[in-house]
Design an enzyme around this catalytic site. Structure first.
Site, short mmCIF file in Angstrom:
data_model
loop_
_atom_site.label_atom_id
_atom_site.label_comp_id
_atom_site.label_asym_id
_atom_site.label_seq_id
_atom_site.Cartn_x
_atom_site.Cartn_y
_atom_site.Cartn_z
N THR A 1 -38.65 -32.00 59.88
CA THR A 1 -38.03 -33.31 59.70
C THR A 1 -39.03 -34.35 59.21
O THR A 1 -40.24 -34.16 59.25
CB THR A 1 -37.39 -33.79 61.03
OG1 THR A 1 -38.41 -33.92 62.02
CG2 THR A 1 -36.34 -32.81 61.51
N ASP A 2 -38.48 -35.48 58.76
CA ASP A 2 -39.31 -36.58 58.28
C ASP A 2 -39.34 -37.69 59.33
O ASP A 2 -38.84 -37.53 60.45
CB ASP A 2 -38.80 -37.08 56.93
CG ASP A 2 -37.37 -37.61 56.98
OD1 ASP A 2 -36.85 -37.90 58.08
OD2 ASP A 2 -36.77 -37.75 55.89
N ALA A 3 -39.91 -38.84 58.98
CA ALA A 3 -40.05 -39.96 59.91
C ALA A 3 -38.70 -40.52 60.36
O ALA A 3 -38.61 -41.15 61.42
CB ALA A 3 -40.89 -41.06 59.28
#
Length: 149
Positions: free
Chosen positions: A18-20
Site C-alpha cells: 500500500t501507499d501513504a
C-alpha cells in the site's frame, strides 16, 4: 462455468503493498498479475526453470518478453483485503498470447490487468513458436471457450 483451479489464485494485501493513503500502490497490480501467471504455470505442472531464464535447470531456448501491458483500477484495495485473481489467457497467434487478469474482492471487480507476451528465440531474438508447455497451458486454459485457430 468455473475456471480451472490453476486459473484462480488468492492473494492477501499486505502493508508493504500500500501507499501513504492506505490503498494498493498502483505499481503492485501488474506485479501481482505476473506472479499469478507464474503460480498458475506451476499449479498446471510447469516449473519456473522450464519457462523463465535464470532458473537452476537448463536455460529455456525460448524467451517470453512482455511487449504490452495495461491496468485498470475500479475500487480501492486496502491492507488485509483477501483478493481472488482470475486469469483469462488467450492465444493470439502461434507466437503470442495475452493473460488478462481480473482482481476480485468479494466477487466485485476491483482491478484488472493485461500482459501480452511474444515468444522469441533466446539466441537469435527472433519471433518463434510458443514453447510446448506454455502452448499446452493455453490450450487447457481455453477448454470450454471457442478460440480461433
Amino acid at each position: 462455468m468455473t475456471s480451472a483451479p490453476w486459473l484462480e489464485l488468492s492473494r492477501t494485501v499486505r502493508f508493504s503493498d500500500t501507499d501513504a493513503a492506505g490503498v494498493m500502490h498502483f505499481q503492485q497490480l501488474l506485479g501481482w498479475c505476473h506472479q499469478a501467471w507464474e503460480e498458475s504455470l506451476e499449479r498446471y505442472g510447469l516449473t519456473a526453470g522450464s519457462v523463465f531464464p535464470g532458473g537452476r535447470r537448463e536455460q529455456p531456448s525460448v524467451a517470453l518478453p512482455i511487449v504490452h501491458c495495461h491496468a485498470d483500477y475500479r475500487a480501492p484495495v486496502q491492507v488485509g483485503d483477501k483478493l481472488l485473481i482470475r486469469l483469462k489467457p488467450e492465444r493470439l497467434d502461434p507466437s503470442s498470447f495475452v493473460v488478462n487478469s481480473q482482481v476480485l474482492l468479494n466477487e466485485q471487480l476491483v482491478a484488472s490487468g493485461c500482459l501480452r507476451h511474444v515468444a522469441i528465440d533466446a539466441n537469435s531474438r527472433r519471433r518463434c513458436a510458443l514453447p510446448d508447455g506454455v502452448d499446452r497451458w493455453l490450450e487447457a486454459s481455453s477448454l470450454g471457450r471457442i478460440q480461433p485457430l
